[in-house]
Design an enzyme around this catalytic site. Structure first.
Site, PDB file in Angstrom:
ATOM      1  CD  GLU A  30      -2.843   1.205   2.378  1.00  0.00           C
ATOM      2  OE1 GLU A  30      -3.823   1.961   2.300  1.00  0.00           O
ATOM      3  OE2 GLU A  30      -2.651   0.431   3.334  1.00  0.00           O
ATOM      4  CD  GLU A  41      -6.807   2.068   5.625  1.00  0.00           C
ATOM      5  OE1 GLU A  41      -6.036   1.362   6.298  1.00  0.00           O
ATOM      6  OE2 GLU A  41      -6.459   2.631   4.575  1.00  0.00           O
TER       7      GLU A  41
END
Length: 264
Positions: A143, A241
């Site tokens: 990520e 998220e």
């Protein structure tokens, strides 16, 4: 079929138990969830899955951001044996909980190092654990994070750098986690990137820009982005998220009202 996955850490306050978070996500209509594997016993997850079936779509917590943070760093060669041990533990946890993906964060910049050295060490660390994840059938998703608002000093703050790492590792079990919040802050061109490089992407996160709250309004017109993801053939979960601007349940109701097709 694209579906949203609740994030059982970020979507709730710390005062809410893990079991209550799980049940709240299920009550709100989610079919999937993600969380930090180190913070919960796998047996509890197995029990919760039997009581209220949710697919564990992704788990964070395998790599860290900086030295002394209690997790191995992807870019530190001296952490490589530690990383391999933790990956074996994470893979065992993932298999016990039917989770197909583990999130790796890139770690902070090391003083005096070039970007090329950071990349070299990250690639070598990932190659070292590839046999573990390939044998287990688990995918690592790297990520890239934004260095402007949330993670100053982070290494790998662009999709291009993450793609270089993924391509150099060369494993079907190492992909990019494309976080729409982070990449809108850093580079924009979300739909173009998704269309051109979807073969390197293994998972997605979304949140509102700015603020990192539930994805309602803000800079990103999310429906066309979701349509672009679907057009690539991706039909898995997209992780929410975000930190809610209100209670978790109120935020979930708002998300469900705005995106009914993405909850079961």
């Amino acid at each position: 079929m694209l579906r949203f996955a609740a994030h059982l850490e970020m979507n709730f306050g710390k005062e809410v138990s893990f079991a209550d978070r799980w049940h709240a996500a299920a009550d709100s209509g989610f079919a999937g969830c993600e969380f930090v594997w180190r913070q919960h016993e796998w047996q509890e997850v197995q029990d919760l899955r039997k009581a209220r079936p949710l697919q564990v779509s992704c788990m964070g917590g395998t790599t860290g951001f900086q030295t002394g943070g209690g997790r191995p760093l992807l870019t530190r060669p001296e952490d490589r044996e530690w990383l391999a041990r933790d990956v074996r533990t994470a893979v065992d946890y993932a298999q016990r909980t039917a989770c197909p993906r583990l999130i790796f964060v890139p770690g902070n910049l090391q003083p005096g190092w070039s970007i090329e050295r950071h990349r070299k060490e990250a690639v070598e660390s990932l190659r070292a654990i590839v046999p573990i994840v390939e044998e287990a059938g688990v995918t690592v998703v790297l990520e890239p994070l934004n260095s402007k608002a949330d993670h100053p000093g982070i290494y790998c703050d662009s999709s291009a750098e993450a793609m270089r790492i993924v391509e150099q590792v060369g494993s079907r079990n190492v992909k990019l986690l494309y976080d729409i919040y982070h990449m809108q802050i850093m580079e924009g061109s979300l739909i173009e990137t998704i269309r051109k490089h979807h073969d390197l992407i293994g998972y997605y996160h979304v949140a509102k820009v700015p603020g990192r709250h539930e994805p309602l309004g803000g800079e990103v017109n999310l429906p066309p982005v979701l349509e672009a993801i679907a057009e690539t053939g991706y039909d898995g979960f997209i992780g929410l998220e975000y930190s809610p601007e209100r209670s978790a349940e109120e935020a979930y109701r708002s998300v469900k009202a705005a995106y009914p097709a993405y909850l079961r």
